[in-house]
Motif scaffolding. Structure first.
Motif, PDB file in Angstrom:
ATOM      1  N   ARG A   1      -2.467  16.651  19.712  1.00 59.73           N
ATOM      2  CA  ARG A   1      -1.739  17.875  19.378  1.00 59.73           C
ATOM      3  C   ARG A   1      -2.510  19.126  19.794  1.00 59.73           C
ATOM      4  NH1 ARG A   1      -1.334  15.705  13.364  1.00 59.73           N
ATOM      5  NH2 ARG A   1      -3.384  15.022  14.103  1.00 59.73           N
TER       6      ARG A   1
ATOM      7  N   TRP B   1      -9.090  19.173  14.826  1.00 55.65           N
ATOM      8  CA  TRP B   1      -9.208  20.579  14.443  1.00 55.65           C
ATOM      9  C   TRP B   1     -10.641  20.836  13.989  1.00 55.65           C
ATOM     10  CZ3 TRP B   1      -5.266  23.089  16.215  1.00 55.65           C
ATOM     11  CH2 TRP B   1      -4.003  22.509  16.229  1.00 55.65           C
TER      12      TRP B   1
ATOM     13  N   LEU C   1       0.976  26.060  13.572  1.00 57.02           N
ATOM     14  CA  LEU C   1       0.168  24.897  13.219  1.00 57.02           C
ATOM     15  C   LEU C   1       1.044  23.779  12.659  1.00 57.02           C
ATOM     16  CD1 LEU C   1      -2.579  23.508  12.794  1.00 57.02           C
ATOM     17  CD2 LEU C   1      -2.732  24.692  10.583  1.00 57.02           C
ATOM     18  N   GLN C   2       1.968  24.131  11.786  1.00 59.02           N
ATOM     19  CA  GLN C   2       2.854  23.133  11.185  1.00 59.02           C
ATOM     20  C   GLN C   2       3.708  22.453  12.252  1.00 59.02           C
ATOM     21  OE1 GLN C   2       4.959  25.383   8.218  1.00 59.02           O
ATOM     22  NE2 GLN C   2       3.104  25.787   7.021  1.00 59.02           N
ATOM     23  N   ARG C   3       4.152  23.220  13.232  1.00 60.75           N
ATOM     24  CA  ARG C   3       4.982  22.653  14.304  1.00 60.75           C
ATOM     25  C   ARG C   3       4.206  21.607  15.103  1.00 60.75           C
ATOM     26  NH1 ARG C   3       5.764  24.700  19.478  1.00 60.75           N
ATOM     27  NH2 ARG C   3       4.982  26.771  18.923  1.00 60.75           N
TER      28      ARG C   3
ATOM     29  N   SER D   1       0.799  30.304  10.662  1.00 58.31           N
ATOM     30  CA  SER D   1       0.687  28.939  10.146  1.00 58.31           C
ATOM     31  C   SER D   1       1.865  28.071  10.587  1.00 58.31           C
ATOM     32  CB  SER D   1       0.590  28.954   8.619  1.00 58.31           C
ATOM     33  OG  SER D   1       1.730  29.579   8.043  1.00 58.31           O
ATOM     34  N   ALA D   2       3.020  28.701  10.864  1.00 60.11           N
ATOM     35  CA  ALA D   2       4.190  27.936  11.311  1.00 60.11           C
ATOM     36  C   ALA D   2       3.919  27.238  12.640  1.00 60.11           C
ATOM     37  CB  ALA D   2       5.402  28.863  11.445  1.00 60.11           C
TER      38      ALA D   2
ATOM     39  N   PHE E   1      -6.234  29.516  13.599  1.00 63.59           N
ATOM     40  CA  PHE E   1      -5.412  29.683  12.403  1.00 63.59           C
ATOM     41  C   PHE E   1      -6.324  30.057  11.237  1.00 63.59           C
ATOM     42  CE2 PHE E   1      -3.585  26.489  15.198  1.00 63.59           C
ATOM     43  CZ  PHE E   1      -2.308  26.988  15.412  1.00 63.59           C
TER      44      PHE E   1
ATOM     45  N   GLU F   1       1.440  20.003  14.045  1.00 64.51           N
ATOM     46  CA  GLU F   1       1.021  18.916  13.163  1.00 64.51           C
ATOM     47  C   GLU F   1       2.128  17.867  13.016  1.00 64.51           C
ATOM     48  OE1 GLU F   1      -2.373  18.577  10.806  1.00 64.51           O
ATOM     49  OE2 GLU F   1      -2.158  18.592  12.985  1.00 64.51           O
ATOM     50  N   ALA F   2       3.361  18.267  13.240  1.00 64.48           N
ATOM     51  CA  ALA F   2       4.483  17.329  13.135  1.00 64.48           C
ATOM     52  C   ALA F   2       4.590  16.433  14.371  1.00 64.48           C
ATOM     53  CB  ALA F   2       5.786  18.096  12.937  1.00 64.48           C
ATOM     54  N   ARG F   3       3.804  16.706  15.396  1.00 64.68           N
ATOM     55  CA  ARG F   3       3.852  15.923  16.624  1.00 64.68           C
ATOM     56  C   ARG F   3       2.884  14.741  16.565  1.00 64.68           C
ATOM     57  NH1 ARG F   3       4.091  20.242  21.654  1.00 64.68           N
ATOM     58  NH2 ARG F   3       5.838  21.519  20.884  1.00 64.68           N
TER      59      ARG F   3
END
Length: 293
Positions: free
Chosen positions: A88, A149, A78-80, A75-76, A131, A82-84
């Motif tokens: 993405r 997504w 995905l989070q990385r 999941s990390a 994910f 999503e911050a862009r």
């Protein structure tokens, strides 16, 4: 006289060899391990790999051009992304492609909408990063229309095919492979997964579905008849309930195949086995034998 022998030989010829199975699965595992190493710095005993598509449903036809796999990411990751900003999903696929190019610098590779394609000499491994979601579903990237997504449930499709195939004595997968051969031979504009779902739908209620190869001429004829009736309608994808429009671009080829199948069935009934075989080859090509013992 010839139906049972003809369609048994045809089915056996469509099945992958042990060497082809081992090659495809082996390459899929190695690609997954390389991504594990790139993202986690190590390789686990059980690579986060899901074999999906025709290989997951065991409906692949020899020779198989590609094997579809889903590789599960933390999941990390995905989070990385999503911050862009920007697309993405495309950025994720490009990162995956870059890592795989490091592992396979001499291999042709490209990103294509939802997958990264690793083109080996013998088979292409199509990699879909995913994910985890609750309930056995997954989130996958789709780079189209600016990026989004998409929720998918490959296990639901696999389970449905497995259930219907078990209830029909293995006939559902066998007929699916045959109709995929028709698609390949005649360049029918139906996606393989659509053929899989339509055959399963047909076989789930077909009155002769549990019979042996002696009924396969009728299997082909009656499925084509049902397929013609599905023109300009839709299909629900198991698990997600996504609605797929079938259209009718493929209808002329389905009608042509149905007319031939009806003629071939009549020749089989009259035991004109060579003439019947010639008719079947106009649908399936040389893979279905004309002469049988």
């Amino acid at each position: 006289m010839a139906v049972r022998q003809r369609f048994r030989a045809f089915h056996e010829d469509l099945n992958l060899t042990r060497e082809q199975l081992e090659d495809g699965i082996g390459k899929a595992v190695r690609v997954t391990q390389d991504l594990e190493r790139a993202y986690n710095g190590r390789v686990s005993d059980q690579p986060p790999l899901l074999i999906v598509g025709s290989w997951g449903k065991r409906t692949q036809v020899r020779p198989s051009a590609d094997i579809d796999i889903m590789v599960q990411f933390a999941s990390a990751v995905l989070q990385r992304f999503e911050a862009r900003t920007g697309n993405r999903q495309s950025q994720l696929l490009q990162e995956v492609k870059t890592f795989l190019l490091d592992a396979y610098p001499q291999t042709d590779m490209r990103g294509d909408g939802q997958v990264v394609m690793v083109q080996f000499n013998t088979i292409t491994v199509e990699v879909i990063p995913v994910f985890d979601l609750p309930g056995g579903r997954y989130l996958m990237p789709d780079t189209n229309d600016g990026g989004q997504w998409k929720t998918v449930d490959p296990a639901a499709q696999i389970a449905m095919i497995e259930d219907i195939d078990t209830r029909t004595n293995g006939n559902t997968r066998a007929l699916t492979k045959m109709m995929k051969m028709w698609k390949r031979e005649k360049n029918v504009p139906l996606k393989s997964y659509v053929i899989e779902l339509l055959v399963a739908e047909f076989m789930s209620t077909y009155q002769y579905a549990q019979q042996d190869y002696y009924y396969y001429d009728w299997f082909v004829r009656d499925f084509l008849r049902a397929l013609v009736g599905r023109a300009s309608s839709g299909l629900l994808i198991p698990g997600t309930g996504e609605w797929i429009w079938l259209g009718a671009d493929w209808l002329p080829k389905a009608k042509a195949a149905l007319a031939v199948a009806e003629t071939a069935c009549e020749w089989e009934r009259l035991d004109y086995d060579v003439t019947a075989g010639q008719e079947w080859q106009t649908i399936f090509g040389a893979r279905i034998p004309i002469h049988v013992l």
